[in-house]
Design a protein around this motif. Structure first.
Motif, PDB file in Angstrom:
ATOM      1  N   ARG A  18     -49.455  77.334 110.212  1.00 29.52           N
ATOM      2  CA  ARG A  18     -50.862  77.011 110.391  1.00 29.52           C
ATOM      3  C   ARG A  18     -51.087  76.690 111.855  1.00 29.52           C
ATOM      4  N   ASN A  66     -59.369  82.179 109.852  1.00 31.51           N
ATOM      5  CA  ASN A  66     -58.642  81.020 109.338  1.00 31.51           C
ATOM      6  C   ASN A  66     -57.497  80.610 110.265  1.00 31.51           C
ATOM      7  N   HIS A  67     -56.744  79.621 109.810  1.00 35.56           N
ATOM      8  CA  HIS A  67     -55.693  79.027 110.648  1.00 35.56           C
ATOM      9  C   HIS A  67     -54.312  79.626 110.362  1.00 35.56           C
ATOM     10  N   ASN A  68     -54.222  80.607 109.496  1.00 30.58           N
ATOM     11  CA  ASN A  68     -52.921  81.037 109.004  1.00 30.58           C
ATOM     12  C   ASN A  68     -52.293  82.164 109.821  1.00 30.58           C
TER      13      ASN A  68
END
Lengths: 397, 397
Positions: free
Chosen positions: A167, A150-152
């Motif tokens: 993010r 993911n982007h986190n």
């Protein structure tokens, strides 16, 4: 169902036999200059450090070791300097969520000439989305956060007492997920990680878009998987199938697939962040204490009861005609499952026996999560204090 | 759980409000020369043709219309020539699975100087994976095949009576999934499409890797979604949530996510392909007739019964202690659900009242699906004849 966009290009290499066969080319395709990031000594003890170094012995590898469990901006700054000084082509992150989170910010920071903290908080005109990025290859050693797809990233800045979720533009290019690498994770960390996965699923399940059965149905399947396999992994740490199901569940729980079209924000995570900000407690354990109390708090709202009853029937296999009874049983089951993993289930057990900070924590938690407006169910600071108070004793119903 | 690799970079734009706002830039980012591929007159009648042309009016658009429901290699060859003659930068495919399947092969064929059929059958040294590709943007108008987010294409060559499934290098670059566009799909096609989705899920659910609860759990959720919403869409064609749940389920059912780590091949599709090869029947309807009979055939194998019982409990909400009783009830429910959608449930009802070709069809189906070795349960040609024979009458148990 609401409109959504979804794209996730991370290349997953899952299982026992990918790393030795594929790691070298996965990294080298991006260039010869590698920044190898890792955490404490566990990858040295386990032999993974030597294994990785051996596989990359024809590349120029610089190292950033010692990335902390809650990765600090100082580590990111160190990585930024190493990436710039060595003109790094690719980052190899080996470890749990913290190591990969740090790598994600370093990835953009190589192309930024200011302080990397600017990227975390989008300050001073710094926006990682406008910068180039060093591709990330990672080897995951802990099933919990989903950061591998993911982007986190969550970065701490102890100088100013801030811990910020940010993010990044791209998900990791390639993630190696070998469940065998998690067989040495101790029982307590396995429990905390599993509760964290369940919490991610719960936060996304209780969403106001009640027409999205695709996401809800997949979440229910992932929940049943975690409920079944976490106790097996704790009882028998080297059970491969247990480790594999937990690992792939943790990725699927937070790669964006099961929250497409969701409209409401998370609730229990902001409340737990306040606990962690004031006390030194493990994130997953804190979530496990708060989640059943949050459920109790919101169960009798007429808009929530049908979904709690659905959870009871589909996830906990409970039967009966009365939704409220079923919902209460589901909450009790949630509590008992957390406890069965060996997790503490009250705040005093984790060292929080004094309620004097609850008011200020509740206020901050409501603000962080915008719980009076953007949450699944509106929560006021007084509601949150009630949840914290309820977490002081083991009684549920 | 077995090792697997997974990557799927298709950019999904799901919902009502993406096309007008985003189609132009989604296409134009790849260049000005566009090959616009579509099928019959339905997109002209619905206004979608004019809408698309209006959105792209500053680009150089050449058209390939009239792509058939089972796309023929002649259409692919036409597209290949158009793509080469006009130096096409991007393909826009607007339609159902057939149109997108044809676009996928044309995408590589632009860069191949021989006959496009070579690409379908990997003959004459043609391998689409070694060629460049024209990126595909698509607008999906039918929920069924999942082609909008996978590598598959099925192309027919009537000159030599062949219909071949092929795998292309890249999934579509961008897929616009607007459930509103499926509201005009007639009831019978909606039923066939929904049964097709259920069949894709069933084929992947009954897999020999019984440790993969992540995939099985997500499949169960998708099945419940289709079971719930298909009847709603048939009764009320413009129910947006029904169309949305079916559309996203069909994509998720066949984008690779729910079959990672699977080890066994599909069974009912090869058996249905033989029906379609000899008779003019609708694919989804054929699957709906054969699936419950295949289930009956394999139910009492001791390795299959627990999974059938699980299907009964989790997907069909049946309760009871006897696995065989539950399994039979689940099969009956499958039959009744298909029938409730208005689908014919025996072969004579779809014009197959003569069993003289069953032997040759069974032999070919077993060969195509490698059902004596690679299937979930070993099936001999005699077993398959029994499945076809059982499909002649409505009686189940």
């Amino acid at each position: 169902m609401r409109d959504f966009s979804f794209k996730n290009a991370t290349d997953i290499r899952f299982g026992k036999d990918h790393i030795d066969a594929e790691l070298h080319d996965a990294v080298a395709q991006f260039g010869n200059n590698v920044l190898f990031i890792y955490g404490g000594h566990s990858i040295q003890k386990s032999g993974l450090y030597d294994r990785v170094k051996g596989l990359l012995n024809d590349l120029n590898v610089v190292e950033l070791g010692g990335v902390e469990p809650n990765p600090k901006i100082s580590s990111v700054r160190d990585g930024q300097k190493l990436a710039q000084d060595n003109n790094v082509d690719v980052i190899l992150a080996v470890g749990g969520g913290s190591v990969i989170d740090a790598a994600k910010v370093i990835s953009s920071a190589k192309f930024y000439n200011g302080d990397a903290w600017d990227l975390v908080v989008n300050a001073n005109g710094a926006d990682s989305y406008k910068l180039d990025e060093v591709p990330i290859v990672d080897i995951l050693t802990l099933s919990a956060t989903g950061t591998e797809m993911n982007h986190n990233a969550v970065i701490s800045n102890p100088e100013i007492n801030e811990k910020i979720g940010t993010r990044v533009p791209e998900t990791p290019a390639i993630s190696f997920l070998d469940p065998e690498l998690t067989e040495t994770v101790p029982a307590r960390q396995t429990a905390a990680g599993s509760i964290d996965i369940m919490s991610h699923l719960t936060e996304q399940y209780f969403d106001r878009d009640d027409a999205n059965d695709v996401s809800k149905g997949m979440i229910e399947g992932l929940m049943r998987t975690v409920i079944k396999w976490a106790p097996v992994a704790i009882k028998n740490p080297s059970n491969y199938d247990a480790r594999a199901n937990l690992m792939w569940s943790s990725t699927m729980a937070l790669n964006g697939i099961v929250s497409v079209a969701n409209v409401t924000g998370w609730t229990v995570h902001p409340l737990e962040h306040e606990l962690s900000a004031y006390y030194d407690i493990t994130h997953g354990i804190g979530l496990g204490i708060l989640t059943p109390r949050w459920m109790k708090q919101v169960i009798e709202d007429e808009t929530t009861l049908p979904l709690f009853a659905r959870l009871a029937r589909i996830v906990w296999h409970l039967t009966g005609d009365d939704d409220l009874t079923l919902a209460k049983q589901a909450i009790q089951k949630t509590y008992e499952w957390n406890a069965s993993l060996g997790a503490e289930m009250t705040l005093p057990e984790v060292g929080i026996s004094d309620d004097s900070k609850f008011d200020v924590m509740a206020k901050a938690g409501v603000e962080e999560g915008q719980l009076e407006t953007a949450g699944y169910i509106k929560l006021t600071p007084a509601d949150v204090v009630a949840i914290y108070q309820d977490s002081m004793t083991p009684e549920m119903f």
